[in-house]
Design a protein around this motif. Structure first.
Motif, PDB file in Angstrom:
ATOM      1  N   ALA A 222       0.834  -1.202   0.000  1.00 23.32           N
ATOM      2  CA  ALA A 222       0.000   0.000   0.000  1.00 23.32           C
ATOM      3  C   ALA A 222       0.868   1.251   0.000  1.00 23.32           C
ATOM      4  O   ALA A 222       2.013   1.234   0.474  1.00 23.32           O
ATOM      5  N   VAL A 223       0.294   2.338  -0.543  1.00 26.85           N
ATOM      6  CA  VAL A 223       0.941   3.648  -0.572  1.00 26.85           C
ATOM      7  C   VAL A 223      -0.061   4.666  -0.056  1.00 26.85           C
ATOM      8  O   VAL A 223      -1.155   4.804  -0.611  1.00 26.85           O
ATOM      9  N   GLN A 224       0.310   5.361   1.018  1.00 31.73           N
ATOM     10  CA  GLN A 224      -0.529   6.424   1.570  1.00 31.73           C
ATOM     11  C   GLN A 224       0.187   7.760   1.384  1.00 31.73           C
ATOM     12  O   GLN A 224       1.362   7.898   1.740  1.00 31.73           O
ATOM     13  N   THR A 225      -0.521   8.730   0.823  1.00 32.81           N
ATOM     14  CA  THR A 225       0.058  10.047   0.574  1.00 32.81           C
ATOM     15  C   THR A 225      -0.513  11.047   1.568  1.00 32.81           C
ATOM     16  O   THR A 225      -1.713  11.097   1.786  1.00 32.81           O
ATOM     17  N   ALA A 226       0.375  11.829   2.169  1.00 29.23           N
ATOM     18  CA  ALA A 226      -0.029  12.870   3.106  1.00 29.23           C
ATOM     19  C   ALA A 226       0.778  14.129   2.813  1.00 29.23           C
ATOM     20  O   ALA A 226       1.700  14.114   1.989  1.00 29.23           O
TER      21      ALA A 226
END
Length: 266
Positions: A222-226
């Motif tokens: 998974a890749v989470q962008t913030a």
């Protein structure tokens, strides 16, 4: 290559590799042989037009040599409608084709069929970089399937082309992408080249220069962008791991990338 260039530019990098070896499709088989033989199972050759590849081969001390073409060339075997045919047989007797190919398509089938349609437009484009000109944008808005259908390609020929593609499918790649590849092929000159000892020698040499930055056996989940950057979730032999960075470069093929969860979605 991306990790190598970033490191040279002074950027702190970490390179996560899903398998236990570098290179991906660039894969040389060696351990299966006991006489020093080797076999490139993927990315089997380059040429004089592969300037970036040749530059890195020189930088990492990987000599290249011309690939020998076996003579006579080996025959092609094709399983068509449940029966095995030799390419030499079908070339000698075009009427033996069990498929509904047009007479003009039979001498080209199967491997030259696609290129025969791409070549006239590729010659018009000229240099590879010209594919970015606005006049060719319409080809990026049509699939390769639509491109071929506009050129009265028979259904039988479409089926053969589909089965010998380097793309996922005729319907899922843009015509411009295929035209770019054809243009690059037209501009190629000289013999086919390979790294002495196998093409995997180059990614292996690159990996050796990234000892502290390269981590194997890590599958991207998974890749989470913030606002502060990116958070990766990786599957390791010991379980799930998280890694945070300001940026991430994904070199994962689309066929694998579609299994990765993105937040927010792409």
């Amino acid at each position: 290559m991306a990790a190598h260039e970033l490191k040279k530019a002074g950027v702190e990098v970490r390179l996560f590799e899903q398998s236990n070896r570098p290179g991906g499709r660039v894969w040389t088989l060696r351990e299966q042989f006991d006489d020093g033989a080797w076999l490139d199972a993927g990315a089997m050759g380059g040429g004089e037009s592969y300037t970036s590849w040749l530059g890195y081969c020189k930088e990492f001390g990987q000599p290249v040599e011309a690939s020998k073409t076996p003579e006579p060339r080996p025959d092609t075997l094709m399983l068509l409608d449940g029966q095995m045919y030799r390419g030499s047989q079908l070339r000698a007797d075009p009427d033996a084709w069990p498929l509904g190919l047009a007479d003009t398509e039979k001498p080209l089938a199967p491997f030259r069929l696609l290129f025969s349609h791409l070549k006239p437009v590729a010659k018009e484009i000229g240099e590879v970089g010209n594919v970015l000109d606005a006049q060719y944008a319409s080809y990026d808005r049509m699939s390769l399937l639509e491109f071929l259908q506009e050129r009265d390609t028979s259904e039988a020929a479409l089926g053969l082309i589909e089965r010998s593609l380097n793309y996922n499918s005729l319907a899922s790649v843009s015509a411009l992408s295929a035209l770019r590849d054809a243009t690059r092929l037209l501009g190629a000159s000289g013999p086919s080249l390979h790294v002495v000892g196998g093409n995997a020698g180059l990614p292996e040499a690159m990996a050796a220069s990234l000892t502290d930055e390269l981590i194997y056996n890590r599958e991207l989940i998974a890749v989470q962008t913030a606002d502060s950057g990116v958070r990766l979730t990786l599957a390791s032999p010991g379980g799930l791991e998280n890694f945070e960075a300001s940026r991430v470069i994904l070199t994962v093929p689309f066929t694998a990338l579609r299994n990765v969860d993105f937040e927010p979605a792409l």
